[in-house]
Design an enzyme around this catalytic site. Structure first.
Site, PDB file in Angstrom:
ATOM      1  N   GLY A  72       0.813  -1.219   0.000  1.00 29.55           N
ATOM      2  CA  GLY A  72       0.000   0.000   0.000  1.00 29.55           C
ATOM      3  C   GLY A  72       0.843   1.266   0.000  1.00 29.55           C
ATOM      4  O   GLY A  72       2.071   1.218   0.145  1.00 29.55           O
ATOM      5  N   ASP A  73       0.188   2.387  -0.238  1.00 25.07           N
ATOM      6  CA  ASP A  73       0.815   3.709  -0.225  1.00 25.07           C
ATOM      7  C   ASP A  73       1.923   3.851  -1.268  1.00 25.07           C
ATOM      8  O   ASP A  73       2.898   4.585  -1.063  1.00 25.07           O
ATOM      9  CB  ASP A  73       1.380   4.037   1.173  1.00 25.07           C
ATOM     10  CG  ASP A  73       0.311   3.974   2.234  1.00 25.07           C
ATOM     11  OD1 ASP A  73      -0.836   4.360   1.935  1.00 25.07           O
ATOM     12  OD2 ASP A  73       0.610   3.534   3.359  1.00 25.07           O
ATOM     13  N   GLY A 121       1.631   5.215  -4.157  1.00 25.83           N
ATOM     14  CA  GLY A 121       1.447   6.389  -5.009  1.00 25.83           C
ATOM     15  C   GLY A 121       0.324   6.158  -6.021  1.00 25.83           C
ATOM     16  O   GLY A 121       0.288   6.769  -7.093  1.00 25.83           O
ATOM     17  N   LYS A 122      -0.636   5.301  -5.634  1.00 24.73           N
ATOM     18  CA  LYS A 122      -1.742   4.966  -6.536  1.00 24.73           C
ATOM     19  C   LYS A 122      -2.589   6.194  -6.855  1.00 24.73           C
ATOM     20  O   LYS A 122      -3.043   6.370  -7.975  1.00 24.73           O
ATOM     21  CB  LYS A 122      -2.626   3.875  -5.900  1.00 24.73           C
ATOM     22  CG  LYS A 122      -1.881   2.570  -5.644  1.00 24.73           C
ATOM     23  CD  LYS A 122      -2.756   1.530  -4.951  1.00 24.73           C
ATOM     24  CE  LYS A 122      -3.145   1.906  -3.540  1.00 24.73           C
ATOM     25  NZ  LYS A 122      -2.022   1.950  -2.583  1.00 24.73           N
ATOM     26  N   GLY A 182      -5.892   5.819   1.795  1.00 24.47           N
ATOM     27  CA  GLY A 182      -5.563   7.246   1.823  1.00 24.47           C
ATOM     28  C   GLY A 182      -4.752   7.529   0.579  1.00 24.47           C
ATOM     29  O   GLY A 182      -3.592   7.138   0.492  1.00 24.47           O
ATOM     30  N   HIS A 183      -5.374   8.132  -0.412  1.00 33.85           N
ATOM     31  CA  HIS A 183      -4.716   8.371  -1.697  1.00 33.85           C
ATOM     32  C   HIS A 183      -4.467   9.864  -1.881  1.00 33.85           C
ATOM     33  O   HIS A 183      -5.396  10.664  -1.805  1.00 33.85           O
ATOM     34  CB  HIS A 183      -5.575   7.828  -2.843  1.00 33.85           C
ATOM     35  CG  HIS A 183      -5.729   6.330  -2.819  1.00 33.85           C
ATOM     36  ND1 HIS A 183      -6.401   5.626  -3.776  1.00 33.85           N
ATOM     37  CD2 HIS A 183      -5.267   5.405  -1.935  1.00 33.85           C
ATOM     38  CE1 HIS A 183      -6.349   4.332  -3.484  1.00 33.85           C
ATOM     39  NE2 HIS A 183      -5.677   4.183  -2.368  1.00 33.85           N
ATOM     40  N   THR A 184      -3.209  10.202  -2.120  1.00 34.28           N
ATOM     41  CA  THR A 184      -2.843  11.611  -2.223  1.00 34.28           C
ATOM     42  C   THR A 184      -2.759  12.050  -3.678  1.00 34.28           C
ATOM     43  O   THR A 184      -2.143  11.364  -4.500  1.00 34.28           O
ATOM     44  CB  THR A 184      -1.464  11.854  -1.571  1.00 34.28           C
ATOM     45  OG1 THR A 184      -1.432  11.140  -0.342  1.00 34.28           O
ATOM     46  CG2 THR A 184      -1.205  13.332  -1.329  1.00 34.28           C
ATOM     47  N   GLN A 211      -4.979  -0.199  -1.218  1.00 32.67           N
ATOM     48  CA  GLN A 211      -4.038  -1.095  -0.533  1.00 32.67           C
ATOM     49  C   GLN A 211      -3.031  -1.678  -1.543  1.00 32.67           C
ATOM     50  O   GLN A 211      -2.713  -1.009  -2.515  1.00 32.67           O
ATOM     51  CB  GLN A 211      -4.775  -2.185   0.250  1.00 32.67           C
ATOM     52  CG  GLN A 211      -5.540  -1.651   1.458  1.00 32.67           C
ATOM     53  CD  GLN A 211      -6.915  -1.082   1.156  1.00 32.67           C
ATOM     54  OE1 GLN A 211      -7.701  -1.677   0.448  1.00 32.67           O
ATOM     55  NE2 GLN A 211      -7.221   0.083   1.693  1.00 32.67           N
ATOM     56  N   VAL A 233      -1.632   8.610   5.388  1.00 37.89           N
ATOM     57  CA  VAL A 233      -2.611   9.640   5.014  1.00 37.89           C
ATOM     58  C   VAL A 233      -3.894   9.465   5.836  1.00 37.89           C
ATOM     59  O   VAL A 233      -4.601  10.422   6.121  1.00 37.89           O
ATOM     60  CB  VAL A 233      -2.948   9.511   3.503  1.00 37.89           C
ATOM     61  CG1 VAL A 233      -3.964  10.546   3.059  1.00 37.89           C
ATOM     62  CG2 VAL A 233      -1.684   9.614   2.669  1.00 37.89           C
ATOM     63  N   ASP A 293      12.983   9.617  -6.586  1.00 33.60           N
ATOM     64  CA  ASP A 293      13.712  10.802  -6.091  1.00 33.60           C
ATOM     65  C   ASP A 293      14.132  10.654  -4.624  1.00 33.60           C
ATOM     66  O   ASP A 293      15.103  11.271  -4.196  1.00 33.60           O
ATOM     67  CB  ASP A 293      12.833  12.057  -6.238  1.00 33.60           C
ATOM     68  CG  ASP A 293      11.478  11.886  -5.560  1.00 33.60           C
ATOM     69  OD1 ASP A 293      10.730  10.973  -5.963  1.00 33.60           O
ATOM     70  OD2 ASP A 293      11.178  12.646  -4.616  1.00 33.60           O
TER      71      ASP A 293
END
Ligand code: GDP
Ligand code: IMO
Ligand code: MG
Length: 425
Positions: free
Chosen positions: A12-13, A15-16, A40-42, A223, A298, A332
């Site tokens: 999960g997390d 960058g979806k 929690g998608h940013t 997820q 998030v 990065d």
């Protein structure tokens, strides 16, 4: 291109949200097919920063219809708050549709989720406490309530009355929490129905008619593969099918429409919550990844555990999802490291293991076997093409491609939509 599925290829997390926002504008529909507000998608676009939990990350595009599919569980209170937050930012949710068959997260699911974590004691999962597991439990045991039930108040009341007879006992006896009152629940949910009732529709027919008419669909997974209820590191998983197969069951759109399956994988690895994590770094490099990568949840704000890239788990994700493409994100974050490591296999009881172990106990014993590569001492955040990347960053990505056997067709080097390299997508 009728349908593309995007899934997380780690824990999960990955960058979806960013990648869904980047690609969604090319599709007619963006569909969430599993999970709930545990996600929690940013989405970052210039000065706009969105943290989305239940609403698909295509919501920024006015021409795209966003759909919460039948495979999702929905907390209407949270959904309405999220809609209100978007409205304040000037983002319309008029085109958001919710499947009539999506299951409702009820307040007692949240109590049971938190209570179960306490009774699990040493084996607590570290859930997000959003009621996800108990809501899916009630779906599978056929004791769940669905979005369509909100539209039939008499039936809703009957079911709530029946369910609370048992649930209130369980809450009192097992978890020591307060019971719920049928009238209060019915009134609360009638208010939700008034607000979102007009957006609850038969999304199965809608989406099928759409693909039959040549429209395109982007499925946004939540997820990641290692949190999948069947294929993840059970029991340290979530309660839904996070892998690509879930897109079909969680939307009612058949597999024949899916042309591409894009796995999102960070250039390193993170995990929130409990469970084994072979490449976890409990040293200053781990701290550096957490700080530089801003690795805090998030949804819950929890610090994410960080470690080197694990090619064994991503190769496994390639298989269980049938990935055709990989997007490597957060490259990065590794900028400026003298050496970078990739886990190519595990040492389990003195044996070299190249595939995901079958049991959790074997996985818990897995010691990473690393390949060390030279790092790149320059900034990648402004690179626009693969050629512009530092030579050692290119070598790093090429090695990952070789190990997992799927081309990396997108590379993300920053949170903004623009900080993405198209490498054959
Ligand atoms: P999701 O749950 O898969 O959508 O991922 P999250 O939004 O929970 O976490 C990803 C975090 O990394 C977010 O804060 C993103 O804004 C950020 N992010 C995404 N891609 C990149 C990238 O390439 N570089 C950096 N530095 N941050 C990124
Ligand atoms: P996105 O979509 C990372 C983890 C929780 C816990 C386990 C079970 O943002 O990638 P749950 O509340 O689902 O019953 O918790 O799953 N988890 C996530 N970890 N990203 C997520 O979503 C997650 N959603 C759940 O930390 O370990
Ligand atoms: Mg997330």
């Amino acid at each position: 291109m009728p349908a593309t599925v995007l899934v997380g290829a780690q824990w999960g997390d990955e960058g979806k949200g960013k990648i869904t926002d980047l690609l969604a504008g090319n599709y007619d529909y963006v569909v969430r097919f599993q999970g709930g507000n545990n996600a929690g998608h940013t989405v970052v676009h210039g000065d706009t920063h969105l943290a989305l939990h239940q609403i698909p990350s295509g919501i920024m595009y006015e021409n795209v219809c966003s759909v919460i599919g039948n495979g999702c569980v929905v907390d209407p209170k949270v959904l309405i708050e999220e809609m209100d937050n978007l409205a304040e930012l000037g983002i319309s949710t008029d085109k958001l549709l919710i499947s009539s068959h999506a299951h409702l997260i009820m307040p007692w699911h949240i109590d049971m989720d938190k209570g179960a974590e306490v009774t699990r004691s040493a084996h607590s999962i570290g859930t997000t406490g959003r009621g996800i597991g108990p809501a899916y439990r009630d779906k599978i045991s056929r004791d769940g309530l669905r979005m369509c039930d909100l539209l039939e108040p008499d039936y809703f009341r009957e079911r709530v009355s029946e369910l609370l007879l048992v649930r209130n006992e369980e809450l009192k006896d097992v978890y020591g929490t307060e019971p719920y009152d049928v009238d209060e629940i019915c009134e609360l949910y009638a208010g939700y129905a008034q607000r979102i009732g007009g957006q609850i529709v038969d999304t199965v027919t809608l989406l099928n008619e759409a693909v039959e008419a040549g429209k395109s669909i982007f499925f946004e997974g939540a997820q990641g593969a290692l949190l999948d209820i069947d294929h993840g590191t059970f029991p340290y998983v979530t309660s839904s099918s996070t892998s690509a197969g879930g897109a079909c069951t969680g939307s009612g759109v058949g597999a024949k429409w899916i042309e591409r399956v894009l796995g999102i994988a960070k250039a390193y690895t993170t995990r929130v919550g409990s469970g084994p994590f072979p490449t976890e770094l409990l040293d200053e490099t781990g701290d550096l990844l957490t700080t530089k990568g801003a690795e805090f949840g998030v949804t819950t704000g929890r610090r994410r555990r960080c470690g080197w890239f694990d090619a064994v788990i991503v190769k496994y994700a390639v298989r269980v999802n049938g990935l055709t493409d990989i997007c490597s994100t957060k490259l990065d974050v590794l900028d400026g490291l003298e050496k970078v490591k990739i886990c190519v296999a595990y040492d389990i009881d003195g044996k070299r293991v190249e595939n995901m172990p079958d049991t959790l106990s074997a996985f818990a014993k897995a010691k990473p076997i690393y390949e060390e590569l030279d790092g790149w001492m320059s900034d990648t955040t402004a690179c626009k093409t693969f050629e512009e990347l530092p030579e050692n960053a290119k070598a790093y990505l090429k090695r990952i491609e070789e190990l997992v056997g799927v081309p990396i067709t997108l590379i993300s080097t920053g949170p903004d939509r623009d900080q993405t390299i198209n490498n054959g997508w």
